[in-house]
Design an enzyme around this catalytic site. Structure first.
Site, PDB file in Angstrom:
ATOM      1  N   THR A 160      48.390  26.892  57.560  1.00 32.36           N
ATOM      2  CA  THR A 160      47.350  26.152  56.834  1.00 32.36           C
ATOM      3  C   THR A 160      48.015  25.431  55.671  1.00 32.36           C
ATOM      4  O   THR A 160      49.014  25.899  55.152  1.00 32.36           O
ATOM      5  CB  THR A 160      46.321  27.163  56.298  1.00 32.36           C
ATOM      6  N   GLY A 214      41.485  34.565  56.971  1.00 26.77           N
ATOM      7  CA  GLY A 214      40.353  34.289  56.098  1.00 26.77           C
ATOM      8  C   GLY A 214      39.383  35.446  55.955  1.00 26.77           C
ATOM      9  O   GLY A 214      38.768  35.619  54.893  1.00 26.77           O
TER      10      GLY A 214
HETATM   11  N1  ASP Z   1      42.981  30.913  55.892  1.00 28.75           N
HETATM   12  C1  ASP Z   1      42.818  30.192  57.128  1.00 28.75           C
HETATM   13  C2  ASP Z   1      41.578  30.693  57.832  1.00 28.75           C
HETATM   14  O1  ASP Z   1      41.345  31.887  57.842  1.00 28.75           O
HETATM   15  C3  ASP Z   1      43.967  30.289  58.071  1.00 28.75           C
HETATM   16  C4  ASP Z   1      45.360  30.187  57.489  1.00 28.75           C
HETATM   17  O2  ASP Z   1      45.533  30.164  56.288  1.00 28.75           O
HETATM   18  O3  ASP Z   1      46.317  30.120  58.283  1.00 28.75           O
HETATM   19  O4  ASP Z   1      40.894  29.906  58.447  1.00 28.75           O
END
Ligand code: ASP
Length: 293
Positions: A160, A214
């Site tokens: 991300t 998340g």
């Molecule tokens: N935090 C993001 C989510 O849970 C994913 C990530 O950070 O890779 O959608």
């Protein structure tokens, strides 16, 4: 981290810092850096965003500035090349903070944001391979089996994208953009578009942008928990370490954070094996690594 990812992160740092150096707002620097990463196709955001289990790409993004505590976000947005810019439009052109689903996509279309190409054959192949791994499931019993299989097979996806910045006026900003986690049920939304979970910015405390699974980040409202510690005078590294420790011990979650105090001190920390990230204050060359203490 591949050489291309390293170069792209350095380019994003230079683009963001270049704007700050010319007197731009931290919000502009955050948006510009994230747009570059979204456009690269090298990370799980924008062009490179993951597909949900039904083969559709639904993306989440948020942005916030610390002077007026203004924030905007989109969740489950489709066919948009730069979800971070859609989030900024929500912040600047509406009275709302978060738009979701098809109306968020329509909103982006209304402002004529660039459209996203369809998922590549390679992305579709990767999803099919994931689905083969967990096996096709049908019916109510199948759904239960699917949940179990998802939990077993999911590995932390840490690509991300996010950014934090501090401008000459002393205003901090934070943003994040994602395609979510691997093997997501259609409609799943993570921490990224939730203000206080995936990102937070307050000139009286600092700016935080999160990555990781998340579901854990949301349950601890991690971005706000970290800024609250900054506000109480704790240094960035201590603040993030404390909340990451809670995440690990209370719910065995995995995450990483970019943390910036209004006086320029910053920390990048994670309890995952890796986190690709970097920083630059204009001196020497940008630092880009995939592991931080
Ligand atoms: N935090 C993001 C989510 O849970 C994913 C990530 O950070 O890779 O959608």
């Amino acid at each position: 981290m591949t050489g291309r990812q390293r170069a792209c992160l350095a380019e994003a740092l230079c683009a963001g810092y270049g704007l700050l150096d010319r007197g731009a707002a931290s919000l502009d620097a955050v948006e510009a850096a994230i747009r570059l990463l979204e456009a690269s196709g090298l990370f799980n955001a924008g062009v490179g965003a993951r597909l949900q289990l039904d083969g559709t790409r639904r993306m989440d993004a948020s942005i916030m500035e610390g002077a007026g505590l203004k924030a905007g976000a989109v969740a489950g947005i489709e066919q948009v090349r730069h979800p971070i810019s859609a989030a900024r439009l929500v912040m600047e052109r509406t009275d709302h903070v978060l738009l979701v689903g098809a109306p968020a996509t329509d909103f982006a279309k209304h402002f004529q944001l660039a459209r996203q190409a369809r998922p590549t054959p390679e992305q579709r192949r990767a999803l099919r391979a994931d689905i083969r791994r967990i096996g096709k499931q049908t019916g109510a019993a199948g759904t239960v089996r699917l949940f179990k299989a998802l939990a077993r097979n999911r590995k932390p996806g840490l690509e991300t994208v996010g950014a934090v910045a501090l401008d000459r006026a002393g205003t901090v900003a934070a943003g994040a953009s994602t395609g979510g986690i691997a093997l997501m049920l259609p409609g799943r939304v993570g921490d990224t578009p939730l203000i206080g979970c995936g990102c937070y910015a307050d000139d009286g405390a600092g700016a935080v942008s999160m990555t990781g699974i998340g579901e854990g980040i949301i349950r601890l409202a991690m971005a706000k928990a970290i800024t609250d510690r900054l506000a109480s005078g704790k240094p960035p590294a201590d603040s993030v370490r404390h909340v990451l420790r809670q995440l690990g011990s209370r719910i065995r979650g995995q995450a990483g954070a970019l943390v910036l105090a209004p006086d320029g001190r910053f920390a990048i920390r994670h309890n995952t094996p890796h986190m690709m990230a970097g920083s630059w204050d204009g001196r020497g060359k940008p630092t880009v690594r995939d592991r931080f203490p």
